[in-house]
Motif scaffolding. Structure first.
Motif, PDB file in Angstrom:
ATOM      1  N   ALA A 253      38.288  27.298   4.988  1.00 16.72           N
ATOM      2  CA  ALA A 253      39.087  28.394   5.027  1.00 16.72           C
ATOM      3  C   ALA A 253      40.173  27.575   4.864  1.00 16.72           C
ATOM      4  N   ARG A 254      40.314  26.123   4.819  1.00 14.99           N
ATOM      5  CA  ARG A 254      42.192  26.152   4.583  1.00 14.99           C
ATOM      6  C   ARG A 254      42.934  25.474   3.457  1.00 14.99           C
ATOM      7  N   ALA A 255      41.515  25.972   2.773  1.00 13.02           N
ATOM      8  CA  ALA A 255      42.463  26.437   0.926  1.00 13.02           C
ATOM      9  C   ALA A 255      41.910  27.957   1.267  1.00 13.02           C
ATOM     10  N   GLY A 256      42.524  28.392   2.006  1.00 16.32           N
ATOM     11  CA  GLY A 256      42.523  29.494   2.308  1.00 16.32           C
ATOM     12  C   GLY A 256      41.478  30.667   1.641  1.00 16.32           C
ATOM     13  N   LYS A 257      40.520  30.240   1.497  1.00  9.67           N
ATOM     14  CA  LYS A 257      39.320  30.940   0.627  1.00  9.67           C
ATOM     15  C   LYS A 257      37.795  31.935   1.925  1.00  9.67           C
ATOM     16  N   HIS A 258      38.193  32.861   1.938  1.00  8.56           N
ATOM     17  CA  HIS A 258      36.834  33.295   2.890  1.00  8.56           C
ATOM     18  C   HIS A 258      35.995  32.692   2.318  1.00  8.56           C
ATOM     19  N   VAL A 259      34.863  32.487   3.459  1.00 10.76           N
ATOM     20  CA  VAL A 259      33.792  31.602   3.813  1.00 10.76           C
ATOM     21  C   VAL A 259      32.343  32.647   3.738  1.00 10.76           C
ATOM     22  N   LEU A 260      31.143  32.868   3.301  1.00 10.22           N
ATOM     23  CA  LEU A 260      30.303  32.955   3.798  1.00 10.22           C
ATOM     24  C   LEU A 260      28.866  31.992   3.238  1.00 10.22           C
ATOM     25  N   CYS A 261      28.071  31.570   5.230  1.00 16.07           N
ATOM     26  CA  CYS A 261      27.858  30.612   4.783  1.00 16.07           C
ATOM     27  C   CYS A 261      26.196  30.835   5.937  1.00 16.07           C
ATOM     28  N   GLU A 262      25.648  29.860   5.053  1.00 20.11           N
ATOM     29  CA  GLU A 262      24.344  30.052   5.273  1.00 20.11           C
ATOM     30  C   GLU A 262      24.044  29.799   6.730  1.00 20.11           C
ATOM     31  N   LYS A 263      23.034  30.499   7.249  1.00 18.84           N
ATOM     32  CA  LYS A 263      22.308  30.293   8.198  1.00 18.84           C
ATOM     33  C   LYS A 263      21.468  29.074   8.688  1.00 18.84           C
ATOM     34  N   PRO A 264      20.876  28.517   9.870  1.00  9.81           N
ATOM     35  CA  PRO A 264      22.065  28.526  10.793  1.00  9.81           C
ATOM     36  C   PRO A 264      23.698  27.931  10.795  1.00  9.81           C
ATOM     37  N   MET A 265      24.505  28.999  11.733  1.00  6.96           N
ATOM     38  CA  MET A 265      25.826  28.839  11.466  1.00  6.96           C
ATOM     39  C   MET A 265      26.317  27.130  11.481  1.00  6.96           C
ATOM     40  N   ALA A 266      25.698  26.248  12.257  1.00  9.46           N
ATOM     41  CA  ALA A 266      26.195  25.004  12.150  1.00  9.46           C
ATOM     42  C   ALA A 266      25.101  24.397  13.143  1.00  9.46           C
ATOM     43  N   ASN A 267      25.546  22.796  13.391  1.00 10.05           N
ATOM     44  CA  ASN A 267      24.358  22.096  14.098  1.00 10.05           C
ATOM     45  C   ASN A 267      24.120  22.639  15.547  1.00 10.05           C
ATOM     46  N   THR A 268      25.649  23.242  16.464  1.00 12.37           N
ATOM     47  CA  THR A 268      25.129  23.341  17.797  1.00 12.37           C
ATOM     48  C   THR A 268      25.838  24.953  18.047  1.00 12.37           C
ATOM     49  N   ALA A 269      26.027  25.137  19.276  1.00 13.51           N
ATOM     50  CA  ALA A 269      26.880  26.222  19.937  1.00 13.51           C
ATOM     51  C   ALA A 269      28.355  25.637  19.856  1.00 13.51           C
ATOM     52  N   ALA A 270      28.643  24.895  19.964  1.00 13.84           N
ATOM     53  CA  ALA A 270      30.461  23.862  20.250  1.00 13.84           C
ATOM     54  C   ALA A 270      31.130  24.041  18.465  1.00 13.84           C
ATOM     55  N   GLU A 271      30.505  23.726  17.367  1.00 12.94           N
ATOM     56  CA  GLU A 271      30.867  23.335  15.912  1.00 12.94           C
ATOM     57  C   GLU A 271      30.647  25.252  15.417  1.00 12.94           C
ATOM     58  N   ALA A 272      29.989  25.980  15.575  1.00  8.03           N
ATOM     59  CA  ALA A 272      29.828  27.403  15.830  1.00  8.03           C
ATOM     60  C   ALA A 272      31.078  27.890  16.204  1.00  8.03           C
ATOM     61  N   ARG A 273      31.759  27.569  17.454  1.00  6.65           N
ATOM     62  CA  ARG A 273      32.423  27.939  17.903  1.00  6.65           C
ATOM     63  C   ARG A 273      34.178  27.040  17.344  1.00  6.65           C
ATOM     64  N   ARG A 274      34.013  26.323  16.512  1.00  4.60           N
ATOM     65  CA  ARG A 274      35.302  25.770  15.597  1.00  4.60           C
ATOM     66  C   ARG A 274      35.245  26.580  14.691  1.00  4.60           C
ATOM     67  N   MET A 275      33.956  26.660  14.157  1.00  2.91           N
ATOM     68  CA  MET A 275      34.309  27.507  12.716  1.00  2.91           C
ATOM     69  C   MET A 275      34.962  28.801  12.765  1.00  2.91           C
ATOM     70  N   ILE A 276      34.492  29.235  13.623  1.00  2.00           N
ATOM     71  CA  ILE A 276      35.291  30.909  14.136  1.00  2.00           C
ATOM     72  C   ILE A 276      36.655  30.621  14.147  1.00  2.00           C
ATOM     73  N   ASP A 277      37.046  29.407  15.118  1.00  2.72           N
ATOM     74  CA  ASP A 277      38.315  29.176  15.392  1.00  2.72           C
ATOM     75  C   ASP A 277      39.157  29.246  14.378  1.00  2.72           C
ATOM     76  N   VAL A 278      38.466  28.197  12.977  1.00  6.43           N
ATOM     77  CA  VAL A 278      38.997  27.355  12.423  1.00  6.43           C
ATOM     78  C   VAL A 278      39.467  28.637  10.748  1.00  6.43           C
ATOM     79  N   CYS A 279      38.543  29.294  10.874  1.00  2.33           N
ATOM     80  CA  CYS A 279      38.757  30.586  10.131  1.00  2.33           C
ATOM     81  C   CYS A 279      39.304  31.657  10.323  1.00  2.33           C
ATOM     82  N   ALA A 280      39.531  32.224  12.061  1.00  2.00           N
ATOM     83  CA  ALA A 280      40.853  32.983  12.054  1.00  2.00           C
ATOM     84  C   ALA A 280      42.149  32.089  11.928  1.00  2.00           C
TER      85      ALA A 280
END
Length: 431
Positions: free
Chosen positions: A175-202
């Motif tokens: 995301a920081r390199a400006g690329k759209h992201v398709l991520c395999e499931k499960p999204m992360a290890n925890t809900a907290a990590e998932a929220r951070r992924m949403i925030d960094v992409c936004a």
């Protein structure tokens, strides 16, 4: 026979005459060689082909009229791929079994994406795969230099296929390199990590989609359509099972830091997300039990078997189970007011079969629905690519992955406390 007689016989139109070599087109007559006196086809001067054979161009794609009879199902339209340079250039991060066996072949079938780069922690493996798929050396990256993706405009998106515990790091780098992201499931290890992924992409202004392939698989889509149409009444009971016999303990799926859990986030997630997708509603209560074999060191950090129930506001109840210790089974069954649906291999890569039962007068009719196979990975990739190209929101955004993480955390809590747990509108456990 004179030469003139021979010439006359060649052209006399008598199909029974062995001299009729020069008039192959005149087979319209009847005679002893046509059973029942039926007319044989007539071939003459070639005529221009009919529109049913030629087709037409509509919106830049070739379409054909249905050439089949009423008794047979019509053919789907021919593929209409985007031009190569209009397809989304995609890099694949992680060259494990899933990438090599499913995702890279699916990219080769994709109509809206193309392979544009590889990201791997093994330069030797990356070079071997690059040679197989025609990827240049300048489009091979290591995990530590994903920032260099920003310098490659040919890569517009990255498909993250690394272990779950690394998703946050790799999604953030893409995301920081400006690329759209398709991520395999499960999204992360925890809900907290998932929220951070949403925030960094936004923050980076890029799209984030979670790879819930079964939502694009044709039999699962048909089951959802049938359930939500109301044709068989309301769904009352759903049974979803995803089991497989796990092998040696060195693999990353059995390590808590990399997997985030065992059977639940890996294969039980298909049951959880699949039932939510099928019913089109969110659970209000969950209950789970976890069972681990006491003498198996593989399950010191993650669970082997989990059984869980989901209760929905409509009154539907889903009974789900996932196990690393049982013979392979990936089925879903839906019991409705007016019939049932049996979806075999619902969560598998291929081999799906669907049976539907309902009353037909004074009897119960059971029909098998046959759908043409379509690669679910290719369908998923094409959906994401069209979202990128057309600036649309994906059907399975990061928020979908976050909701599943919140529900899984509620399920783990239920198993620890030995009681049902109510969940809120966002999927989180309620006190």
């Amino acid at each position: 026979m004179s030469a003139q007689d021979h010439d006359d016989n060649i052209n006399d139109g008598n199909p029974g005459n062995h001299g009729n070599h020069g008039n192959h087109g005149n087979f319209g007559a009847t005679g002893p060689g046509t059973p029942g006196g039926a007319a044989l086809p007539v071939a003459g001067r070639a005529q221009p082909p009919a529109s049913i054979d030629v087709g037409a161009v509509e919106n830049g794609a070739v379409v054909f009229e249905n050439w089949r009879g009423e008794a047979d199902r019509p053919e789907p339209p021919p593929p209409a791929p985007a031009p190569p340079r209009r397809r989304v250039g995609m890099a694949v991060a992680g060259l494990g079994r899933l990438s090599l066996a499913q995702i890279l072949p699916a990219l080769a079938q994709s109509k809206h994406a193309r392979l544009a780069g590889l990201i791997s922690g093994s330069p030797e493996k990356a070079r071997a795969v690059a040679a197989q798929y025609g990827v240049g050396d300048n489009a091979i990256y290591g995990y530590g230099d994903m920032a260099r993706l920003a310098d490659n405009p040919d890569i517009e998106a990255v498909y993250i296929v690394t272990p779950n515990g690394l998703h946050l790091e790799h999604v953030s780098a893409a995301a920081r390199a400006g690329k759209h992201v398709l991520c395999e499931k499960p999204m992360a290890n925890t809900a907290a990590e998932a929220r951070r992924m949403i925030d960094v992409c936004a923050a980076a202004g890029v799209k984030l989609m979670v790879a819930y392939r079964c939502q694009f698989e044709v039999f699962n889509s048909e089951a959802k359509r049938l359930v939500q149409s109301g044709e068989l009444g309301k769904a009352r009971l759903v049974e979803a099972v995803n089991a497989q016999a796990q092998g040696p303990g060195e693999q990353w799926r059995l390590k808590g830091a990399l997997a985030g859990g065992g059977a639940l986030p890996d294969i039980g997630l298909y049951c959880l997300n699949g039932v939510r997708h099928l019913l089109g509603e969110e659970p209000v209560e969950v209950y789970a039990q976890v069972v681990n074999p006491q003498d198996d060191a593989r399950y010191r950090e993650v669970e082997e078997t989990v059984s869980f129930m989901l209760r929905f506001p409509s009154g539907a109840i889903a009974n789900c189970a996932a196990s690393y210790g049982a013979h392979e089974s990936k089925d879903m069954r839906i019991r409705l007011e007016g019939g049932w649906i049996d979806l075999e291999n619902a969560f598998a890569y291929a081999g799906q079969r669907m049976r539907v039962a309902r009353r037909a007068g004074s009897i119960e009719a059971v029909e098998e629905r046959r759908l043409a196979f379509k690669d679910q990975f290719a369908l998923e990739i094409d959906h994401f690519s069209r979202c990128v190209r057309e600036d649309r929101a994906p059907a399975t955004p990061g928020e979908e992955g976050l909701r599943d993480h919140l529900l899984m955390e509620a399920l783990y809590r239920s198993a620890r406390e030995g009681r049902p747990v109510r969940v809120g509108a966002d999927g989180s456990a309620q006190e």
